[in-house]
Design an enzyme around this catalytic site. Sequence first.
Site, mmCIF file in Angstrom:
data_model
loop_
_atom_site.group_PDB
_atom_site.id
_atom_site.type_symbol
_atom_site.label_atom_id
_atom_site.label_comp_id
_atom_site.label_asym_id
_atom_site.label_seq_id
_atom_site.Cartn_x
_atom_site.Cartn_y
_atom_site.Cartn_z
ATOM 1 N N LEU A 19 0.812 -1.211 0.000
ATOM 2 C CA LEU A 19 0.000 0.000 0.000
ATOM 3 C C LEU A 19 0.847 1.263 0.000
ATOM 4 C CD1 LEU A 19 -2.777 -1.081 2.500
ATOM 5 C CD2 LEU A 19 -3.195 -0.291 0.168
ATOM 6 N N ASP A 38 11.075 3.862 4.436
ATOM 7 C CA ASP A 38 10.929 2.422 4.629
ATOM 8 C C ASP A 38 12.210 1.878 5.237
ATOM 9 O OD1 ASP A 38 8.741 0.278 3.369
ATOM 10 O OD2 ASP A 38 10.683 -0.606 3.854
ATOM 11 N N ASP A 73 13.966 4.915 11.458
ATOM 12 C CA ASP A 73 12.908 4.226 12.207
ATOM 13 C C ASP A 73 11.948 5.264 12.758
ATOM 14 O OD1 ASP A 73 11.304 2.782 13.897
ATOM 15 O OD2 ASP A 73 12.952 1.846 15.020
ATOM 16 N N ILE A 74 10.767 5.361 12.186
ATOM 17 C CA ILE A 74 9.818 6.412 12.549
ATOM 18 C C ILE A 74 9.116 6.147 13.876
ATOM 19 C CG2 ILE A 74 9.490 7.428 10.299
ATOM 20 C CD1 ILE A 74 7.078 4.816 11.635
ATOM 21 N N ASN A 100 1.671 4.868 7.272
ATOM 22 C CA ASN A 100 1.284 3.579 6.703
ATOM 23 C C ASN A 100 2.119 2.407 7.234
ATOM 24 O OD1 ASN A 100 0.207 1.791 4.328
ATOM 25 N ND2 ASN A 100 2.432 1.753 4.091
ATOM 26 N N TYR A 171 -2.381 -6.420 16.779
ATOM 27 C CA TYR A 171 -2.634 -5.591 15.591
ATOM 28 C C TYR A 171 -3.972 -4.861 15.705
ATOM 29 C CZ TYR A 171 -3.432 -4.703 10.567
ATOM 30 O OH TYR A 171 -3.701 -4.135 9.342
ATOM 31 N N LYS A 175 -4.471 -0.809 15.796
ATOM 32 C CA LYS A 175 -5.258 -0.138 14.763
ATOM 33 C C LYS A 175 -6.447 0.606 15.367
ATOM 34 C CE LYS A 175 -2.963 -1.076 11.010
ATOM 35 N NZ LYS A 175 -2.230 0.016 10.335
ATOM 36 N N THR A 205 -1.351 -7.221 0.305
ATOM 37 C CA THR A 205 -0.017 -6.811 0.738
ATOM 38 C C THR A 205 0.684 -8.046 1.283
ATOM 39 O OG1 THR A 205 -0.628 -6.328 3.040
ATOM 40 C CG2 THR A 205 -0.961 -4.560 1.423
#
Length: 302
Positions: A19, A38, A73-74, A100, A171, A175, A205
Amino acid sequence: MSGLCSERVAIVTGAGRGLGRAHALALAAEGSRVVVNDLGVGLDGTGSGRGPAQLVVDEIVARGGQAVVHGGDIATTEGAASLIRTAVETYGRLDTLVNNAGFLRDRMLVNLGEDDWDAVVRVHLKGHFLPLKYAAAHWRAEAKAGRVPVARVVNTGSGAGLSGSVGQGNYSAAKAGIIGLTLVAAAEMGRYGVLVNAIAPAARTRMTEATFAETMAAPGTGFDAMAPENVSPLVVWLGSAASAGVTGRVFEAEGGRITVMEGWRPGPTADKGARWSPAEAGEAALKLLAEAPVPEPVYGAQ
């Protein structure tokens, strides 16, 4: 293309594949200069490498666009801060942030280790919070200096965060947290010219192929409903100036379908005007449940 995002600068996290890659390419096709973030990790978040991000940048440049790699690394303070700096120092501005990045470590709750919980919540939820924090600080400073931005944030939720998903407690919780974060950010940042929305995409994905292989398989012919590129047009529009007035909303996107999600709303209510006894509370709850719609089945349940 229409040039919907002409002169805008966009960041897309987790943009090396799936995505994120589709979003980065679509934003660039509409005129955005793109920071492609990334880490190049595996499906479970291990390993690293700038290769996937560089390939996306190369593809954008080959098509006549502008893009740059960010390999930080965000989900760390320095990585998130440098992400925003990369956009501003390279292109002189930041207009759109698409959060994302993420990976999976699926387990049933009784088998879910603390490390697997922490890793997934970190990359999804903290990995949304920190880039949003530093982007918001930049935009607030711009607004206070008299340069009110036309800024947009698109967060990535999931049907798992809206309805739950068997075997994905970490997860799903992350989310769901992203949806709450979206609502708070929209309320806090509107005064500074920042609109914040979320999508809950369904697409093919690395994560969904591993979990829902049969559903996500590409057809031999005809419309590929699970192609990640189907989700990107909505992301591009939400990330553009054309989405003025739209904030604090959640959209499901799958194939050719877009749905505005309505979230938690008060349903049937009973008010005694005094304290209930446990038996009375139970009786009232059962009556209210009989009046309420039956909830959707938990995502992934058999």
